[in-house]
Design a protein around this motif. Structure first.
Motif, short mmCIF file in Angstrom:
data_model
loop_
_atom_site.label_atom_id
_atom_site.label_comp_id
_atom_site.label_asym_id
_atom_site.label_seq_id
_atom_site.Cartn_x
_atom_site.Cartn_y
_atom_site.Cartn_z
N CYS A 490 0.83 -1.22 0.00
CA CYS A 490 0.00 0.00 0.00
C CYS A 490 0.86 1.26 0.00
N TRP A 491 1.89 1.29 0.84
CA TRP A 491 2.76 2.46 0.88
C TRP A 491 3.48 2.64 -0.46
N LYS A 496 5.09 6.26 -0.75
CA LYS A 496 5.58 6.60 0.59
C LYS A 496 6.58 5.52 1.00
N PHE A 497 7.75 5.60 0.37
CA PHE A 497 8.73 4.55 0.57
C PHE A 497 9.32 4.59 1.98
N ASP A 498 9.31 5.77 2.60
CA ASP A 498 9.83 5.83 3.97
C ASP A 498 8.95 5.01 4.91
N GLU A 499 7.62 5.04 4.69
CA GLU A 499 6.71 4.23 5.51
C GLU A 499 6.89 2.75 5.16
N ALA A 500 7.09 2.46 3.89
CA ALA A 500 7.29 1.07 3.48
C ALA A 500 8.54 0.50 4.13
N VAL A 501 9.59 1.32 4.25
CA VAL A 501 10.83 0.86 4.86
C VAL A 501 10.59 0.43 6.31
N LEU A 524 13.90 -4.04 1.05
CA LEU A 524 14.37 -2.97 1.93
C LEU A 524 15.53 -2.23 1.28
N GLY A 525 16.47 -2.98 0.72
CA GLY A 525 17.58 -2.33 0.03
C GLY A 525 17.11 -1.53 -1.17
N VAL A 526 16.13 -2.05 -1.89
CA VAL A 526 15.61 -1.35 -3.06
C VAL A 526 15.01 -0.01 -2.67
N TYR A 527 14.14 -0.03 -1.67
CA TYR A 527 13.47 1.22 -1.29
C TYR A 527 14.45 2.22 -0.69
N CYS A 528 15.42 1.71 0.06
CA CYS A 528 16.42 2.63 0.60
C CYS A 528 17.20 3.28 -0.54
N GLY A 529 17.44 2.51 -1.59
CA GLY A 529 18.12 3.10 -2.74
C GLY A 529 17.26 4.17 -3.39
N GLN A 530 15.97 3.94 -3.48
CA GLN A 530 15.09 4.95 -4.08
C GLN A 530 15.00 6.20 -3.21
N LEU A 531 15.21 6.02 -1.91
CA LEU A 531 15.19 7.17 -1.00
C LEU A 531 16.56 7.82 -0.86
N ASP A 532 17.52 7.35 -1.67
CA ASP A 532 18.89 7.85 -1.60
C ASP A 532 19.54 7.59 -0.24
#
Length: 834
Positions: A490-491, A496-501, A524-532
């Motif tokens: 959903c996130w 809202k990748f920070d919430e997904a993390v 988790l690694g993927v979303y952190c990469g998208q969040l820089d």
């Protein structure tokens, strides 16, 4: 969601519905409270005259039928169709006596008063006649006169007995009792003594003096020689014993009644009483045998009503469902107004359900649900609901589960609404249940269904909030990993990748044994990469490699680096990283990298690389991953590269995947051109028509109209082509379009064998235009048309002009078939790269 978890939830819900139903059925098999049915007293039965008695034999005592039985109150649904307890006590009779005519041939005895015998007999006959006509008060006076006038007459026992009968009928019970006692005392050996004992027992029974009634009935059985009287006395003796708690003695006497050769009417009620007594003592088989015997006898309606119902209930209790179905159906048919008919309907529905006839059970339950007792309505609604659910009619099942009204049924209604994809209803009903019982036994399931329904409705934030609330309220839920994974989804939808993390970290750390733990670290690694969050991304990938060294995601770092470059529009670096990742990734993960490479090479305007990766995706069945714009661009490039067949393939993919009017117009135009190059004129015609529909009077639309006219000419549709070309000629008075139209008109008339007119149009092109692409072809076709119509001189002149103006044309066009259409003019609205 993890399929195994979903199946677990589904199984638990399914079990809840059946468990509820099974519980009610099991409870129903326990005996009910005593039945409200009352076994009616037997009807008046005329007994034969005493074997040794003076003329004037009397009728056997028989009960006056009591009032109709009080109908049974509606039984709770959870109890029906349980076996009802029939009354163990026979009814209280109010016997009446029927008079038999007195014979005038009475034996003569010696009279103390020396009165003529005929006068006494006449007196008694007169009294008996009044008695027979039920003039009891007048008959009583005559019996009293007889007693007073002939105190020692041989017929005095009869006179006293009938005097007592009159008093009993007139409700002078005390006087009647004295008259009957006089018979038993003064004439103990008389047949009337046995009958008088019976009446004395009856009068005591009516006043509930069972201790006095019992010896009277016993004396009646011993003193009478009439089998019918003995049977009646035995029957009422059993009733009195039953009232006194002497059940075993009562049952013995009832069995004697059944063995008697007379008194068939009493047998009916003996059967009924024995059936009730056996039922009360829990001997269902014996009770069933007596109830079924009753059904084979001529019985009053109320007795048959009780027996027929109990046969159905007992057969059901013994799991003999087919015979129970028959009995309940007969009961409903014969006694539709019985207040126990709803119990029978519940029993019928249950028996049908137990035999697997769920639809029939649902039909019966639906018919009776509204009029059934309040307690039964829920169970009948459950039956209908379960039947609908078994048939996968989930919307109807949800309606009926709600009618059942129990918390479990309402939960099942929410689940069925979910299966019917009625997500709005799931949310509405589910929130009501959650508010009513925030931590109830079904709340966890309902919350999950509500969250999934919100997710299905793409209300991503509400769904994620509901999932998190579920985890907060039920932290040890068996669906924890499922819930968190859905929350991540959903996130992700709302970026809202920070919430997904946050939720991915919980999955990765709190559920190390879950099958998706590896995917959680990777994601988790993927979303952190998208969040820089580079450090966090590298840490996640490092943990992934430590925990799962053989993970197919070992090369994800490079892949996502390429994806990040693609996001930043650094196309060259993105392509470089993605190619490296693709070379390392297993086959099942090549698709995503390939799709991203298509996007990168498309932006780099590298058609060869774009085509290679696009074709790989198409071959893998993943054509939907490529935007329609890319397919359109590839089609245009292939068409320009003289590959019309390949161009058509990609242009069709673009048309199949896009509804954008501008894009479709461009693709149809290119597809028409490619079809024309392949000589597929009918297909070209269809595409040109689509372009005209999209473009109207635009430049591309005008060009398409000319192309359509050409296609009509090539397919031999000369009439439509002629009309179209003449209109187009008016619109295009000059320029290359005018030349092309004139050439097509020439081809049209040539096709119609009107070579004179064809030559005229070809020569008009030569006269008006000096274009190396069009004019020499026009002169060549004009010469051929002149030859065809016999104008040889004009043909020679046309060829001479052709040689003078374009001396090399015929040298390089040797062997070229005459009459071919000229190459299509360049499209002024040819597609450009967006």
């Amino acid at each position: 969601m993890n399929p195994s978890s979903r199946e677990w939830r589904r199984f638990s819900f399914h079990g809840a519905g059946f468990a509820l139903l099974a519980a009610t059925v099991a409870f129903a098999q326990a005996p009910k409270k005593p039945s409200d049915f009352v076994i009616p007293a037997p009807p008046p039965v005329v007994m034969p005259p005493p074997a040794v008695a003076p003329p004037g034999a009397v009728a056997v005592p028989a009960s006056t039928p009591p009032s109709k039985p009080t109908p049974a109150a509606p039984a709770p649904a959870a109890v029906a169709p349980a076996v009802k307890e029939a009354p163990a006590k026979p009814p209280t009779p109010v016997p009446t006596m029927a008079t038999k005519p007195i014979s005038t041939n009475s034996p003569v005895g010696s009279l103390t008063n020396a009165v003529p015998l005929d006068a006494a007999v006449a007196q008694l006959d007169f009294a008996n006649g009044l008695f027979k006509r039920q003039f009891y008060d007048m008959a009583l006076m005559e019996y009293i006169r007889f007693k007073d006038k002939y105190p020692n007459h041989p017929l005095s026992d009869e006179a006293y007995y009938r005097m007592g009968e009159c008093q009993r009928e007139l409700k002078f019970n005390d006087q009647a009792r004295e008259s009957f006692r006089a018979v038993t005392r003064q004439w103990p050996g008389s047949e009337y003594s046995g009958r008088a004992h019976f009446r004395l027992g009856e009068l005591a029974y009516q006043t509930k003096q069972y201790a006095l009634a019992i010896p009277m009935f016993i004396a009646a059985t011993h003193q009478t020689t009439d089998e019918a009287v003995r049977t009646a006395a035995t029957f009422y003796l059993a009733k009195a014993q039953l009232e006194s708690g002497q059940q075993d003695a009562a049952m013995d006497n009832l069995r004697r009644v059944l063995k008697s050769k007379t008194g068939g009417e009493f047998k009916t009620f003996a059967e009924s009483a024995l059936a009730g007594m056996y039922l009360k003592s829990g001997k269902q088989k014996e009770a069933l045998a007596h109830y079924e015997s009753l059904l084979n006898l001529q019985t009053p309606p109320d007795v048959r009503e009780e027996a027929l119902y109990q046969v159905g209930a007992l057969r059901y209790a013994q799991k003999q469902y087919p015979t129970a179905i028959t009995a309940f159906r007969d009961f409903i048919k014969e006694f539709p107004r019985s207040r126990s008919v709803t119990d029978a309907a519940v029993g019928l529905a249950r028996a049908l359900y137990e035999t697997g006839k769920h639809r029939e059970a649902a039909t019966v339950a639906r018919e009776w649900q509204a009029v059934a007792p309040k307690e039964a309505q829920a169970e009948l609604a459950m039956m209908v609901a379960v039947a609908f659910r078994d048939d996968k009619a989930f919307r109807e099942a949800a309606d009926w589960f709600e009618k059942a009204g129990t918390p479990a049924a309402r939960t099942e209604a929410v689940r069925c609404a979910f299966m019917a994809q009625d997500y709005a209803r799931v949310v509405q009903r589910g929130e009501v249940l959650i508010q009513a019982d925030p931590k109830g036994p079904f709340t966890e399931s309902v919350m999950l269904l509500v969250a999934e329904s919100l997710e299905a409705q793409k209300e991503w934030v509400r769904a994620a909030t509901e999932y998190r609330l579920l985890m907060e309220r039920f932290p040890k839920t068996a669906w924890g990993a499922d819930v968190l994974w859905h929350t991540v989804t959903c996130w992700q939808q709302v970026k809202k990748f920070d919430e997904a993390v946050k939720d991915l970290e919980r999955v990765a750390r709190e559920f190390p044994k879950d099958s998706r733990n590896e995917a959680a670290w990777y994601q988790l690694g993927v979303y952190c990469g998208q969040l820089d969050r580079t450090d966090q991304m590298l840490a996640a990938f490092d943990k992934l490699q430590q925990l799962y060294p053989k993970s197919p995601n070992a090369a994800e770092a490079r892949y996502w680096l390429g994806a990040n470059y693609l996001t930043k529009k650094d196309w060259a670096r993105a392509a470089e990283r993605l190619e490296a990742a693709l070379a390392m990734r297993p086959t099942e993960n090549r698709v995503r990298a390939g799709a991203k490479l298509v996007a990168a090479y498309y932006q780099l305007e590298n058609p060869e690389k774009t085509l290679a990766h696009a074709q790989a995706l198409v071959d893998a069945g993943e054509a939907k991953l490529i935007p329609a714009e890319v397919y359109a661009w590839l089609g245009g490039k292939l068409l320009d590269g003289a590959k019309p067949e390949a161009a058509l393939r990609y242009l069709k993919l673009a048309l199949d995947s896009s509804n954008d009017a501008a894009l479709r117009s461009r693709c149809c135009n290119d597809a028409a051109r490619a079809s024309a190059k392949l000589g597929q004129w009918e297909r070209a015609s269809a595409y040109y028509r689509d372009v005209i529909e999209y473009e109207g009077a635009s430049e591309r639309g005008k060009s398409a109209a000319i192309g359509l006219a050409e296609a009509l000419v090539r397919t031999g549709d000369f009439k439509d082509a002629k009309d179209t070309l003449e209109k187009l000629l008016d619109r295009h008075a000059e320029g290359p379009e005018n030349a092309r139209i004139r050439m097509l008109l020439g081809d049209l008339f040539a096709g119609m064998k009107d070579f004179r007119e064809a030559a005229r149009y070809y020569m008009s092109v030569a006269a008006l235009y000096d274009d190396r692409k069009v004019t020499p072809e026009a002169l060549d076709r004009a010469a051929a048309a002149f030859d065809a119509c016999g104008r040889t001189g004009d043909a020679t002149q046309a060829r001479r002009e052709l040689d003078q103006r374009f001396p090399t044309y015929r040298m390089f066009s040797r062997g070229k078939p005459a009459g071919n259409a000229p190459p299509p003019a360049a499209d002024p609205a040819a597609p450009k790269k967006p």
